[in-house]
Enzyme design. Structure first.
Site, mmCIF file in Angstrom:
data_model
loop_
_atom_site.group_PDB
_atom_site.id
_atom_site.type_symbol
_atom_site.label_atom_id
_atom_site.label_comp_id
_atom_site.label_asym_id
_atom_site.label_seq_id
_atom_site.Cartn_x
_atom_site.Cartn_y
_atom_site.Cartn_z
ATOM 1 N N MET A 6 -32.804 -39.894 -122.193
ATOM 2 C CA MET A 6 -31.502 -39.482 -121.662
ATOM 3 C C MET A 6 -31.680 -39.258 -120.172
ATOM 4 O O MET A 6 -31.616 -38.122 -119.675
ATOM 5 C CB MET A 6 -31.022 -38.221 -122.382
ATOM 6 C CG MET A 6 -30.601 -38.474 -123.812
ATOM 7 S SD MET A 6 -30.349 -36.968 -124.783
ATOM 8 C CE MET A 6 -32.018 -36.706 -125.410
ATOM 9 N N GLY A 66 -26.615 -32.766 -135.318
ATOM 10 C CA GLY A 66 -25.962 -32.016 -136.381
ATOM 11 C C GLY A 66 -26.300 -32.479 -137.779
ATOM 12 O O GLY A 66 -25.561 -32.184 -138.733
ATOM 13 N N HIS A 87 -39.372 -37.547 -133.207
ATOM 14 C CA HIS A 87 -38.330 -37.858 -132.218
ATOM 15 C C HIS A 87 -38.571 -37.019 -130.962
ATOM 16 O O HIS A 87 -38.698 -35.800 -131.034
ATOM 17 C CB HIS A 87 -36.951 -37.566 -132.798
ATOM 18 C CG HIS A 87 -35.834 -38.133 -131.983
ATOM 19 N ND1 HIS A 87 -35.520 -39.470 -131.966
ATOM 20 C CD2 HIS A 87 -34.958 -37.539 -131.140
ATOM 21 C CE1 HIS A 87 -34.496 -39.691 -131.170
ATOM 22 N NE2 HIS A 87 -34.138 -38.525 -130.651
ATOM 23 N N MET A 145 -34.817 -35.485 -121.262
ATOM 24 C CA MET A 145 -33.599 -35.207 -120.496
ATOM 25 C C MET A 145 -33.968 -34.893 -119.057
ATOM 26 O O MET A 145 -34.967 -34.221 -118.790
ATOM 27 C CB MET A 145 -32.841 -34.030 -121.115
ATOM 28 C CG MET A 145 -32.561 -34.190 -122.594
ATOM 29 S SD MET A 145 -31.605 -32.800 -123.238
ATOM 30 C CE MET A 145 -31.805 -33.039 -125.007
ATOM 31 N N SER A 176 -36.890 -33.769 -134.576
ATOM 32 C CA SER A 176 -36.844 -33.719 -133.110
ATOM 33 C C SER A 176 -37.626 -32.517 -132.604
ATOM 34 O O SER A 176 -37.277 -31.369 -132.918
ATOM 35 C CB SER A 176 -35.398 -33.626 -132.630
ATOM 36 O OG SER A 176 -35.359 -33.326 -131.245
ATOM 37 N N GLY A 225 -29.700 -29.148 -128.277
ATOM 38 C CA GLY A 225 -29.868 -29.117 -129.720
ATOM 39 C C GLY A 225 -28.935 -28.107 -130.353
ATOM 40 O O GLY A 225 -28.304 -27.293 -129.676
ATOM 41 N N MET A 239 -25.301 -41.300 -131.427
ATOM 42 C CA MET A 239 -25.259 -39.855 -131.237
ATOM 43 C C MET A 239 -24.049 -39.296 -131.970
ATOM 44 O O MET A 239 -22.929 -39.789 -131.811
ATOM 45 C CB MET A 239 -25.172 -39.510 -129.746
ATOM 46 C CG MET A 239 -26.372 -39.950 -128.913
ATOM 47 S SD MET A 239 -27.914 -39.180 -129.463
ATOM 48 C CE MET A 239 -27.563 -37.432 -129.155
ATOM 49 N N GLY A 289 -33.349 -31.678 -135.855
ATOM 50 C CA GLY A 289 -34.154 -30.736 -135.080
ATOM 51 C C GLY A 289 -34.135 -29.357 -135.683
ATOM 52 O O GLY A 289 -35.035 -28.961 -136.430
ATOM 53 N N ASP A 340 -37.150 -36.144 -127.327
ATOM 54 C CA ASP A 340 -35.973 -36.184 -126.462
ATOM 55 C C ASP A 340 -36.349 -35.923 -125.001
ATOM 56 O O ASP A 340 -36.918 -34.883 -124.677
ATOM 57 C CB ASP A 340 -34.963 -35.122 -126.904
ATOM 58 C CG ASP A 340 -34.268 -35.502 -128.194
ATOM 59 O OD1 ASP A 340 -33.690 -36.597 -128.251
ATOM 60 O OD2 ASP A 340 -34.297 -34.695 -129.148
ATOM 61 N N ASP A 345 -28.272 -39.096 -134.687
ATOM 62 C CA ASP A 345 -28.873 -37.905 -134.075
ATOM 63 C C ASP A 345 -27.771 -36.933 -133.697
ATOM 64 O O ASP A 345 -26.885 -37.267 -132.904
ATOM 65 C CB ASP A 345 -29.669 -38.318 -132.831
ATOM 66 C CG ASP A 345 -30.348 -37.143 -132.132
ATOM 67 O OD1 ASP A 345 -30.236 -36.010 -132.623
ATOM 68 O OD2 ASP A 345 -30.990 -37.379 -131.097
ATOM 69 N N HIS A 393 -36.487 -40.991 -126.956
ATOM 70 C CA HIS A 393 -35.073 -41.163 -126.610
ATOM 71 C C HIS A 393 -34.890 -40.728 -125.161
ATOM 72 O O HIS A 393 -34.983 -39.544 -124.843
ATOM 73 C CB HIS A 393 -34.217 -40.317 -127.564
ATOM 74 C CG HIS A 393 -32.767 -40.266 -127.215
ATOM 75 N ND1 HIS A 393 -31.916 -39.338 -127.764
ATOM 76 C CD2 HIS A 393 -32.007 -41.027 -126.377
ATOM 77 C CE1 HIS A 393 -30.710 -39.519 -127.280
ATOM 78 N NE2 HIS A 393 -30.738 -40.529 -126.437
#
Length: 221
Positions: A67, A176, A32, A36, A7, A143, A136, A196, A34, A174, A65
């Site tokens: 969001m 942790g 990946h 947002m 990520s 992150g 998720m 990430g 992200d 996705d 992705h």
């Protein structure tokens, strides 16, 4: 086949193109990306312009992705910017089936994303439109969070649903994901792993990705 999807949320944005190039050389299968909007999630990241900027460096698919809410208006822009896969949260769409069709009509593979507390009933009538399901394992927005253990059982349920469907649908996780837990996550049914800070914060992208693959192989035996 297992896929590692670093990520870029955790990459050095001052040299993002170089980061993308280096992590692919280190063995990444996807990038990946992200997105947002500070509305659906409490953070603001990047848009289509950045996706278009990294596209020349990305010799693997860009896994976008979203969001964001509402979601439909951004899909054509990301498809044009070079996305290979676009996934979204069902809560962010007024008509999930229509949004999935919009992604495919714009030439991308389509994915549906489930937060830790989002029920899986959204899958009931759209499996034939899906190329990817993303679970998720943290609450989206930031992150570096710790893996939520309840995602393991959810992965097992979704893996059974994919297998029963007979369809070639990627099962992505996705949040942790690290060397010390990726084996358990893969054993639960995931085949695509977003990481990430575990990769970009390691100082050794290739070594970390190799260690992740070794753990996946070890736990698959």
């Amino acid at each position: 086949m297992n896929r590692i999807a670093p990520s870029i949320l955790s990459a050095d944005f001052a040299r993002l193109g170089e980061e993308v190039k280096n992590v692919i050389a280190a063995g990444a299968d996807l990038i990946h990306f992200d997105v947002m909007d500070n509305h659906y999630v409490p953070n603001l990241t990047v848009g289509p312009v950045v996706c278009e900027a990294i596209k020349p460096y990305a010799t693997v698919p860009i896994d976008v992705h979203l969001m964001v809410s509402p979601v439909d208006s951004l899909i054509p822009a990301f498809a044009k910017a070079g996305a290979g896969i676009i996934s979204f949260h069902p809560e962010a769409s007024a008509h999930v089936d229509r949004t999935l069709a919009l992604i495919r009509d714009n030439g991308c593979k389509a994915g549906l994303v489930f937060n830790p507390a989002t029920p899986l009933h959204y899958l009931d009538h759209v499996m034939e439109r899906l190329d990817l399901i993303l679970l998720m394992s943290v609450n989206p927005g930031f992150g570096g969070q710790s893996f939520i253990e309840s995602a393991i059982e959810k992965l097992k349920i979704v893996r059974r649903r994919i297998d029963e469907s007979g369809r070639d649908i990627l099962l992505e996780v996705d949040g942790g994901v690290k060397v010390d837990n990726i084996g358990r996550i893969g054993a639960a049914g995931a085949d695509t792993f977003v990481a990430g800070s575990a990769i970009f914060g390691s100082g050794d992208y290739a070594g970390t990705i190799r260690s992740m693959r070794a753990e996946l192989d070890r736990c698959a035996r």
